[in-house]
Design an enzyme around this catalytic site. Structure first.
Site, mmCIF file in Angstrom:
data_model
loop_
_atom_site.group_PDB
_atom_site.id
_atom_site.type_symbol
_atom_site.label_atom_id
_atom_site.label_comp_id
_atom_site.label_asym_id
_atom_site.label_seq_id
_atom_site.Cartn_x
_atom_site.Cartn_y
_atom_site.Cartn_z
ATOM 1 N N ASP A 36 5.097 47.970 33.803
ATOM 2 C CA ASP A 36 3.989 48.542 33.048
ATOM 3 C C ASP A 36 2.689 47.855 33.478
ATOM 4 O O ASP A 36 2.708 46.720 33.959
ATOM 5 C CB ASP A 36 4.247 48.313 31.550
ATOM 6 C CG ASP A 36 3.151 48.862 30.659
ATOM 7 O OD1 ASP A 36 2.633 49.959 30.947
ATOM 8 O OD2 ASP A 36 2.808 48.192 29.674
ATOM 9 N N ASP B 104 -0.725 47.928 31.382
ATOM 10 C CA ASP B 104 -1.529 47.369 30.291
ATOM 11 C C ASP B 104 -0.763 46.314 29.509
ATOM 12 O O ASP B 104 0.339 46.563 29.026
ATOM 13 C CB ASP B 104 -2.016 48.488 29.367
ATOM 14 C CG ASP B 104 -2.969 49.417 30.090
ATOM 15 O OD1 ASP B 104 -3.905 48.918 30.728
ATOM 16 O OD2 ASP B 104 -2.753 50.642 30.031
#
Length: 175
Positions: free
Chosen positions: A8, A10
């Site tokens: 991922d 963020d």
């Protein structure tokens, strides 16, 4: 064939929380100190109106372009690339302005990762990798491989997944 890892962006590769802190401290008369903002989540500190006003900044053009890189991410991901095939899996569809900004951010900070390995999506349950490194428990709940929960203030009460507190923890587990 190398095993695959989905990562991922963020609050895992990109220190999105630090960006929110900066925006808050630059705003109108901040009530909280940097130290307080590093110890408690925005949900804990802010009322609903304040929280919504800050969190809606993600819809502004440019928000995702200058987020700082998470400490250790570049070095550890470079090391992981020698052993695994790396894919960047970001829920960019949720924030339409973010698509180009995230692409540009990855090109700047992680140029060794090919654009072919960028997955901008909405639902991470479709991922078919051995591992997913993510800060959102909801993404790990529907993932079929081994999930690693990247530590963040917003997930500190979650105990269902193996937690990594830093990129060095990721290296210790996967390298």
């Amino acid at each position: 064939m190398k095993q695959r890892i989905a990562i991922d962006m963020d609050d895992v590769m990109a220190d999105t929380h630090a960006k929110f802190i900066r925006l808050y401290l630059e705003g109108e008369m901040p009530r909280y100190t940097l130290e307080e903002l590093k110890e408690k989540s925005f949900h804990e500190l802010f009322d609903e109106h304040e929280y919504r006003a800050l969190s809606n900044r993600v819809y502004e053009p440019g928000f995702f372009r200058d987020i700082p890189v998470m400490e250790g991410a570049q070095d550890v991901i470079a090391d992981l690339m020698t052993k695994y095939e790396i894919f960047i899996a970001s829920a960019a569809q949720e924030f339409p302005n973010s698509l180009r900004e995230k692409w540009d951010w990855l090109q700047e900070h992680f140029p060794a990762i090919s654009w072919r390995n960028y997955i901008f999506m909405g639902d991470k349950s479709v991922l078919n990798t051995a591992y997913l490194i993510d800060d959102m428990p909801r993404n790990l709940r529907t993932f079929q491989g081994q999930g690693l929960l990247f530590d963040a203030l917003h997930n500190r009460d979650e105990s269902a997944f193996q937690r990594v507190k830093s990129w060095q923890d990721v290296a210790s587990i996967l390298l």
